[in-house]
Design a protein around this motif. Structure first.
Motif, PDB file in Angstrom:
ATOM      1  N   ARG A 230     -38.595  56.376 -33.623  1.00 53.53           N
ATOM      2  CA  ARG A 230     -39.234  55.088 -33.893  1.00 53.53           C
ATOM      3  C   ARG A 230     -40.037  54.668 -32.674  1.00 53.53           C
ATOM      4  O   ARG A 230     -39.557  54.728 -31.546  1.00 53.53           O
ATOM      5  CB  ARG A 230     -38.172  54.032 -34.188  1.00 53.53           C
ATOM      6  CG  ARG A 230     -38.708  52.680 -34.566  1.00 53.53           C
ATOM      7  CD  ARG A 230     -39.295  52.719 -35.938  1.00 53.53           C
ATOM      8  NE  ARG A 230     -39.838  51.429 -36.326  1.00 53.53           N
ATOM      9  CZ  ARG A 230     -40.165  51.153 -37.561  1.00 53.53           C
ATOM     10  NH1 ARG A 230     -40.004  52.040 -38.511  1.00 53.53           N
ATOM     11  NH2 ARG A 230     -40.673  49.987 -37.857  1.00 53.53           N
ATOM     12  N   THR A 231     -41.262  54.234 -32.917  1.00 58.18           N
ATOM     13  CA  THR A 231     -42.089  53.642 -31.872  1.00 58.18           C
ATOM     14  C   THR A 231     -42.154  52.145 -32.130  1.00 58.18           C
ATOM     15  O   THR A 231     -42.332  51.712 -33.269  1.00 58.18           O
ATOM     16  CB  THR A 231     -43.512  54.236 -31.890  1.00 58.18           C
ATOM     17  OG1 THR A 231     -43.431  55.643 -31.681  1.00 58.18           O
ATOM     18  CG2 THR A 231     -44.385  53.622 -30.806  1.00 58.18           C
ATOM     19  N   SER A 232     -42.007  51.367 -31.089  1.00 58.76           N
ATOM     20  CA  SER A 232     -42.130  49.917 -31.207  1.00 58.76           C
ATOM     21  C   SER A 232     -43.497  49.583 -31.793  1.00 58.76           C
ATOM     22  O   SER A 232     -44.508  50.195 -31.428  1.00 58.76           O
ATOM     23  CB  SER A 232     -41.972  49.288 -29.829  1.00 58.76           C
ATOM     24  OG  SER A 232     -42.300  47.923 -29.874  1.00 58.76           O
ATOM     25  N   SER A 233     -43.526  48.616 -32.695  1.00 61.52           N
ATOM     26  CA  SER A 233     -44.784  48.288 -33.370  1.00 61.52           C
ATOM     27  C   SER A 233     -45.886  47.864 -32.391  1.00 61.52           C
ATOM     28  O   SER A 233     -47.066  48.024 -32.678  1.00 61.52           O
ATOM     29  CB  SER A 233     -44.555  47.202 -34.426  1.00 61.52           C
ATOM     30  OG  SER A 233     -43.942  46.076 -33.859  1.00 61.52           O
ATOM     31  N   GLN A 234     -45.521  47.379 -31.206  1.00 59.71           N
ATOM     32  CA  GLN A 234     -46.525  46.989 -30.211  1.00 59.71           C
ATOM     33  C   GLN A 234     -47.099  48.200 -29.466  1.00 59.71           C
ATOM     34  O   GLN A 234     -48.043  48.053 -28.695  1.00 59.71           O
ATOM     35  CB  GLN A 234     -45.925  46.026 -29.169  1.00 59.71           C
ATOM     36  CG  GLN A 234     -45.456  44.725 -29.730  1.00 59.71           C
ATOM     37  CD  GLN A 234     -43.981  44.761 -30.152  1.00 59.71           C
ATOM     38  OE1 GLN A 234     -43.374  45.805 -30.297  1.00 59.71           O
ATOM     39  NE2 GLN A 234     -43.429  43.590 -30.356  1.00 59.71           N
ATOM     40  N   HIS A 235     -46.535  49.381 -29.676  1.00 59.37           N
ATOM     41  CA  HIS A 235     -46.962  50.549 -28.895  1.00 59.37           C
ATOM     42  C   HIS A 235     -47.352  51.741 -29.759  1.00 59.37           C
ATOM     43  O   HIS A 235     -47.318  52.885 -29.291  1.00 59.37           O
ATOM     44  CB  HIS A 235     -45.851  50.928 -27.912  1.00 59.37           C
ATOM     45  CG  HIS A 235     -45.597  49.855 -26.920  1.00 59.37           C
ATOM     46  ND1 HIS A 235     -46.451  49.590 -25.869  1.00 59.37           N
ATOM     47  CD2 HIS A 235     -44.616  48.924 -26.845  1.00 59.37           C
ATOM     48  CE1 HIS A 235     -45.994  48.560 -25.189  1.00 59.37           C
ATOM     49  NE2 HIS A 235     -44.887  48.139 -25.750  1.00 59.37           N
ATOM     50  N   LEU A 236     -47.739  51.489 -30.999  1.00 63.40           N
ATOM     51  CA  LEU A 236     -48.179  52.564 -31.883  1.00 63.40           C
ATOM     52  C   LEU A 236     -49.476  53.175 -31.373  1.00 63.40           C
ATOM     53  O   LEU A 236     -50.284  52.498 -30.732  1.00 63.40           O
ATOM     54  CB  LEU A 236     -48.378  52.028 -33.303  1.00 63.40           C
ATOM     55  CG  LEU A 236     -47.120  51.501 -33.994  1.00 63.40           C
ATOM     56  CD1 LEU A 236     -47.478  50.825 -35.319  1.00 63.40           C
ATOM     57  CD2 LEU A 236     -46.109  52.618 -34.216  1.00 63.40           C
ATOM     58  N   LYS A 237     -49.649  54.454 -31.643  1.00 63.53           N
ATOM     59  CA  LYS A 237     -50.884  55.186 -31.317  1.00 63.53           C
ATOM     60  C   LYS A 237     -51.155  55.280 -29.818  1.00 63.53           C
ATOM     61  O   LYS A 237     -52.295  55.344 -29.381  1.00 63.53           O
ATOM     62  CB  LYS A 237     -52.086  54.614 -32.063  1.00 63.53           C
ATOM     63  CG  LYS A 237     -51.898  54.659 -33.572  1.00 63.53           C
ATOM     64  CD  LYS A 237     -53.146  54.230 -34.289  1.00 63.53           C
ATOM     65  CE  LYS A 237     -52.898  54.102 -35.761  1.00 63.53           C
ATOM     66  NZ  LYS A 237     -53.034  55.286 -36.534  1.00 63.53           N
ATOM     67  N   LYS A 238     -50.074  55.310 -29.020  1.00 62.12           N
ATOM     68  CA  LYS A 238     -50.202  55.464 -27.574  1.00 62.12           C
ATOM     69  C   LYS A 238     -49.570  56.768 -27.095  1.00 62.12           C
ATOM     70  O   LYS A 238     -49.450  56.988 -25.897  1.00 62.12           O
ATOM     71  CB  LYS A 238     -49.538  54.289 -26.849  1.00 62.12           C
ATOM     72  CG  LYS A 238     -50.207  52.948 -27.090  1.00 62.12           C
ATOM     73  CD  LYS A 238     -49.492  51.851 -26.326  1.00 62.12           C
ATOM     74  CE  LYS A 238     -50.124  50.499 -26.559  1.00 62.12           C
ATOM     75  NZ  LYS A 238     -49.380  49.431 -25.845  1.00 62.12           N
ATOM     76  N   GLY A 239     -49.125  57.614 -28.023  1.00 65.81           N
ATOM     77  CA  GLY A 239     -48.537  58.885 -27.645  1.00 65.81           C
ATOM     78  C   GLY A 239     -47.046  58.837 -27.357  1.00 65.81           C
ATOM     79  O   GLY A 239     -46.478  59.824 -26.882  1.00 65.81           O
ATOM     80  N   VAL A 240     -46.408  57.716 -27.641  1.00 64.96           N
ATOM     81  CA  VAL A 240     -44.981  57.569 -27.360  1.00 64.96           C
ATOM     82  C   VAL A 240     -44.162  58.578 -28.162  1.00 64.96           C
ATOM     83  O   VAL A 240     -43.336  59.316 -27.610  1.00 64.96           O
ATOM     84  CB  VAL A 240     -44.500  56.127 -27.658  1.00 64.96           C
ATOM     85  CG1 VAL A 240     -42.991  56.003 -27.482  1.00 64.96           C
ATOM     86  CG2 VAL A 240     -45.237  55.118 -26.784  1.00 64.96           C
ATOM     87  N   ALA A 241     -44.373  58.620 -29.464  1.00 64.32           N
ATOM     88  CA  ALA A 241     -43.590  59.511 -30.329  1.00 64.32           C
ATOM     89  C   ALA A 241     -43.838  60.979 -29.984  1.00 64.32           C
ATOM     90  O   ALA A 241     -42.902  61.779 -29.956  1.00 64.32           O
ATOM     91  CB  ALA A 241     -43.908  59.240 -31.795  1.00 64.32           C
ATOM     92  N   ARG A 242     -45.078  61.335 -29.711  1.00 68.73           N
ATOM     93  CA  ARG A 242     -45.391  62.724 -29.358  1.00 68.73           C
ATOM     94  C   ARG A 242     -44.676  63.130 -28.070  1.00 68.73           C
ATOM     95  O   ARG A 242     -44.073  64.194 -27.993  1.00 68.73           O
ATOM     96  CB  ARG A 242     -46.894  62.940 -29.207  1.00 68.73           C
ATOM     97  CG  ARG A 242     -47.248  64.371 -28.745  1.00 68.73           C
ATOM     98  CD  ARG A 242     -48.715  64.643 -28.820  1.00 68.73           C
ATOM     99  NE  ARG A 242     -49.233  64.476 -30.152  1.00 68.73           N
ATOM    100  CZ  ARG A 242     -49.125  65.383 -31.124  1.00 68.73           C
ATOM    101  NH1 ARG A 242     -48.512  66.520 -30.902  1.00 68.73           N
ATOM    102  NH2 ARG A 242     -49.621  65.157 -32.324  1.00 68.73           N
ATOM    103  N   LYS A 243     -44.729  62.272 -27.064  1.00 68.90           N
ATOM    104  CA  LYS A 243     -44.080  62.601 -25.801  1.00 68.90           C
ATOM    105  C   LYS A 243     -42.567  62.755 -26.001  1.00 68.90           C
ATOM    106  O   LYS A 243     -41.955  63.691 -25.486  1.00 68.90           O
ATOM    107  CB  LYS A 243     -44.376  61.533 -24.748  1.00 68.90           C
ATOM    108  CG  LYS A 243     -43.778  61.868 -23.396  1.00 68.90           C
ATOM    109  CD  LYS A 243     -44.311  60.997 -22.300  1.00 68.90           C
ATOM    110  CE  LYS A 243     -43.690  61.437 -20.988  1.00 68.90           C
ATOM    111  NZ  LYS A 243     -44.456  61.093 -19.851  1.00 68.90           N
ATOM    112  N   LEU A 244     -41.967  61.857 -26.757  1.00 68.20           N
ATOM    113  CA  LEU A 244     -40.531  61.940 -26.999  1.00 68.20           C
ATOM    114  C   LEU A 244     -40.191  63.159 -27.844  1.00 68.20           C
ATOM    115  O   LEU A 244     -39.209  63.861 -27.561  1.00 68.20           O
ATOM    116  CB  LEU A 244     -40.018  60.664 -27.670  1.00 68.20           C
ATOM    117  CG  LEU A 244     -38.521  60.626 -27.940  1.00 68.20           C
ATOM    118  CD1 LEU A 244     -37.700  60.840 -26.674  1.00 68.20           C
ATOM    119  CD2 LEU A 244     -38.152  59.295 -28.600  1.00 68.20           C
ATOM    120  N   MET A 245     -41.001  63.456 -28.850  1.00 68.55           N
ATOM    121  CA  MET A 245     -40.740  64.636 -29.690  1.00 68.55           C
ATOM    122  C   MET A 245     -40.800  65.909 -28.841  1.00 68.55           C
ATOM    123  O   MET A 245     -39.926  66.778 -28.962  1.00 68.55           O
ATOM    124  CB  MET A 245     -41.751  64.704 -30.831  1.00 68.55           C
ATOM    125  CG  MET A 245     -41.572  65.926 -31.721  1.00 68.55           C
ATOM    126  SD  MET A 245     -39.963  66.041 -32.533  1.00 68.55           S
ATOM    127  CE  MET A 245     -40.113  64.744 -33.726  1.00 68.55           C
TER     128      MET A 245
END
Length: 151
Positions: free
Chosen positions: A77-92
């Motif tokens: 899950r990415t916080s709705s304030q931080h979507l499309k910043k690469g958070v999920a990709r980096k964590l994955m």
């Protein structure tokens, strides 16, 4: 971005997991929701990570050990304030490397077929996950898609 193992005791993490569960309830019938609450995420076979930028929570994800060679991605899950910043990709990418370090041969996950899950499916496909049948305790369900990746 800093990724760290999290004990799920913080308010920000509790709110993000709550947001995740609410989103699942909007898009899936109760019998088809496989997201885990805070208590279930604290089980010894699950490692939970949070992603931070200083004191701000950006996202989270977990890895459940199914057996010595197979892990399952949970609670991405990415916080709705931080979507499309690469958070999920980096964590994955971080979780994939951790799974390899543990000696897993395969990673799998369950996600939804609805449009709301399209960004997640796109991410999973981009890092090499392919569609498959149910695994572990899952069964065929019109509200679930299953994906797996050989490591």
């Amino acid at each position: 971005m800093e990724i760290k193992i999290d004990d799920l005791s913080g308010d920000q993490v509790a709110r993000l997991i709550g947001e995740h569960l609410q989103s699942m309830e909007l898009h899936s019938p109760p019998e088809s929701i496989h997201a885990l609450n805070l208590d279930k995420l604290k089980k010894p076979d699950i490692t939970f990570w949070s992603v931070w930028e200083q004191e701000e929570l950006l996202g989270c994800g977990a890895l459940k050990e199914l057996n010595a060679h197979h892990g399952e991605i949970k609670s991405m899950r990415t916080s709705s304030q931080h979507l499309k910043k690469g958070v999920a990709r980096k964590l994955m990418e971080y979780i994939i490397q951790e799974a390899k370090r543990r000696g897993y041969r395969r990673l799998s996950l369950e996600t939804g077929p609805m449009e709301a899950f399209a960004p997640a499916r796109k991410l999973y496909e981009s890092v090499g996950f392919q569609y498959c049948g149910p695994f572990a305790e899952y069964v065929e369900d019109p509200y679930s898609l299953f994906m797996t990746k050989e490591l």
